[in-house]
Design a protein around this motif. Sequence first.
Motif, PDB file in Angstrom:
ATOM      1  N   GLN A 172      23.943 142.428  67.018  1.00 30.23           N
ATOM      2  CA  GLN A 172      24.149 143.339  65.902  1.00 30.23           C
ATOM      3  C   GLN A 172      24.818 142.641  64.723  1.00 30.23           C
ATOM      4  OE1 GLN A 172      22.997 146.527  66.112  1.00 30.23           O
ATOM      5  NE2 GLN A 172      23.452 146.763  63.948  1.00 30.23           N
ATOM      6  N   SER A 173      25.512 141.539  65.005  1.00 30.22           N
ATOM      7  CA  SER A 173      26.220 140.827  63.930  1.00 30.22           C
ATOM      8  C   SER A 173      25.313 139.871  63.161  1.00 30.22           C
ATOM      9  CB  SER A 173      27.400 140.049  64.517  1.00 30.22           C
ATOM     10  OG  SER A 173      26.955 139.075  65.443  1.00 30.22           O
ATOM     11  N   TRP A 180      15.790 132.028  68.807  1.00 31.36           N
ATOM     12  CA  TRP A 180      16.945 131.238  69.212  1.00 31.36           C
ATOM     13  C   TRP A 180      18.253 132.000  69.064  1.00 31.36           C
ATOM     14  CZ3 TRP A 180      15.780 127.581  72.277  1.00 31.36           C
ATOM     15  CH2 TRP A 180      14.550 126.949  72.150  1.00 31.36           C
ATOM     16  N   VAL A 181      18.292 132.984  68.211  1.00 30.40           N
ATOM     17  CA  VAL A 181      19.472 133.853  68.139  1.00 30.40           C
ATOM     18  C   VAL A 181      19.584 134.678  69.418  1.00 30.40           C
ATOM     19  CG1 VAL A 181      20.475 135.840  66.957  1.00 30.40           C
ATOM     20  CG2 VAL A 181      19.522 133.958  65.625  1.00 30.40           C
ATOM     21  N   VAL A 182      18.453 135.199  69.894  1.00 27.93           N
ATOM     22  CA  VAL A 182      18.451 135.951  71.149  1.00 27.93           C
ATOM     23  C   VAL A 182      18.823 135.037  72.315  1.00 27.93           C
ATOM     24  CG1 VAL A 182      17.012 137.275  72.746  1.00 27.93           C
ATOM     25  CG2 VAL A 182      16.762 137.603  70.279  1.00 27.93           C
ATOM     26  N   VAL A 183      18.323 133.806  72.310  1.00 26.37           N
ATOM     27  CA  VAL A 183      18.673 132.839  73.352  1.00 26.37           C
ATOM     28  C   VAL A 183      20.179 132.596  73.372  1.00 26.37           C
ATOM     29  CG1 VAL A 183      18.491 130.403  74.015  1.00 26.37           C
ATOM     30  CG2 VAL A 183      16.439 131.691  73.425  1.00 26.37           C
ATOM     31  N   PHE A 184      20.766 132.424  72.194  1.00 28.21           N
ATOM     32  CA  PHE A 184      22.211 132.194  72.102  1.00 28.21           C
ATOM     33  C   PHE A 184      22.993 133.379  72.664  1.00 28.21           C
ATOM     34  CE2 PHE A 184      25.970 133.370  69.574  1.00 28.21           C
ATOM     35  CZ  PHE A 184      26.842 132.360  69.963  1.00 28.21           C
ATOM     36  N   ALA A 185      22.592 134.594  72.307  1.00 21.05           N
ATOM     37  CA  ALA A 185      23.315 135.783  72.755  1.00 21.05           C
ATOM     38  C   ALA A 185      23.267 135.928  74.272  1.00 21.05           C
ATOM     39  CB  ALA A 185      22.726 137.024  72.081  1.00 21.05           C
ATOM     40  N   LEU A 186      22.102 135.688  74.865  1.00 21.99           N
ATOM     41  CA  LEU A 186      21.967 135.830  76.315  1.00 21.99           C
ATOM     42  C   LEU A 186      22.679 134.696  77.052  1.00 21.99           C
ATOM     43  CD1 LEU A 186      18.227 136.965  76.605  1.00 21.99           C
ATOM     44  CD2 LEU A 186      20.281 138.375  76.674  1.00 21.99           C
ATOM     45  N   LEU A 258      14.930 148.151  72.230  1.00 21.79           N
ATOM     46  CA  LEU A 258      15.999 148.933  71.602  1.00 21.79           C
ATOM     47  C   LEU A 258      16.171 148.602  70.121  1.00 21.79           C
ATOM     48  CD1 LEU A 258      18.672 148.723  74.447  1.00 21.79           C
ATOM     49  CD2 LEU A 258      17.218 150.678  73.873  1.00 21.79           C
ATOM     50  N   GLY A 259      15.396 147.637  69.627  1.00 22.12           N
ATOM     51  CA  GLY A 259      15.489 147.259  68.212  1.00 22.12           C
ATOM     52  C   GLY A 259      16.614 146.302  67.908  1.00 22.12           C
ATOM     53  N   LEU A 260      17.200 145.678  68.960  1.00 21.87           N
ATOM     54  CA  LEU A 260      18.318 144.760  68.765  1.00 21.87           C
ATOM     55  C   LEU A 260      17.971 143.328  69.157  1.00 21.87           C
ATOM     56  CD1 LEU A 260      21.164 147.028  70.163  1.00 21.87           C
ATOM     57  CD2 LEU A 260      20.754 146.439  67.776  1.00 21.87           C
ATOM     58  N   GLY A 261      16.736 143.118  69.609  1.00 22.84           N
ATOM     59  CA  GLY A 261      16.311 141.784  69.994  1.00 22.84           C
ATOM     60  C   GLY A 261      15.386 141.197  68.949  1.00 22.84           C
TER      61      GLY A 261
END
Length: 317
Positions: A172-173, A180-186, A258-261
């Motif tokens: 969300q931030s 790669w942002v999703v990869v970092f978060a997970l 959910l619209g956040l990935g």
Amino acid sequence: MPDVTKTAATAEDAVASPSLTDPAGEQVNEKARSLWGDAWRDLRRNPYFLVSSVLIFFLLLIAVFPGLFTSASPTVGDLVKHYKGEPELSKIGSEGWLGYDIQGRSVYARLIHGTRASITVGIAVTAIVTVIGGLIGMIAGYFGGIVDALLSRLTDIFFGIPFLLGAMVILQSFTERTTWVVVFALAFLGWTQITRVMRGAVITVKQADYVHAAKALGASTTRILFKHILPNAMAPVIVVATIALGGYISAEATLSYLGLGLASPTVSWGVDVSAGVQAIRTSPHILLYPSIMLSITVLAFIMLGEAVRNALDPKLR
């Protein structure tokens, strides 16, 4: 004068990898009787491993070379191609084989091109958490004491954060949520399980006689960790990582739903599932096909992980 360092290293290797002798006095090949050799022999006979390997190979082929399976664009839509129309199931591999979505884009093309994002996220997250979690767990398990206490408490803190909820807060931030942002978060939240498994395995392995012998021969800490402990502690980590890979793919799809990935213009199964909900009553195929593809992918990696677990765990043989 003989080289003492070389002699000690040779003796150390001899202790770590003792030769075997059969009753007739002939030397037996150690590799043929190693854990990994036995595991590979069992895997080749396991139908779950064979089926999952074929599926995963096929998925990797689609992810790397999507152009081999379709020439249609996954992002260019034509509103003339009505999404409420029936899929052209008789025209296998064509643009309209699985129908069109609400924006007139080929469902089949998006299915093929969406494989890359999901597979990339799963493999990248698994690789990162295995390296980070493995190193932290190995250091904590080997040194013990205050080092183990500090790293274990750090692991507990991250382990206490709900995985999906924490990933939502992190994503969300970001204003732009790329692959790669999703990869970092997970990966930021997913290393704790690997750490615990590696720590437990290292605590067990470091009590082995060949580790004590290596210490007595003056081997460095780095040599002991990476030559003697790591290879013998990796089996449970590989099992957990393989099974978790499917979970990371599922988590990415959930976040995208959910619209956040991942978000357009990135092509992803989770994005298509989210878009398909809007037309589920009139055109359920928009939701159905990416859901089936996602389920098959997750199932393939879980089956592979179970097969590897059965092969590497001597108690299950």
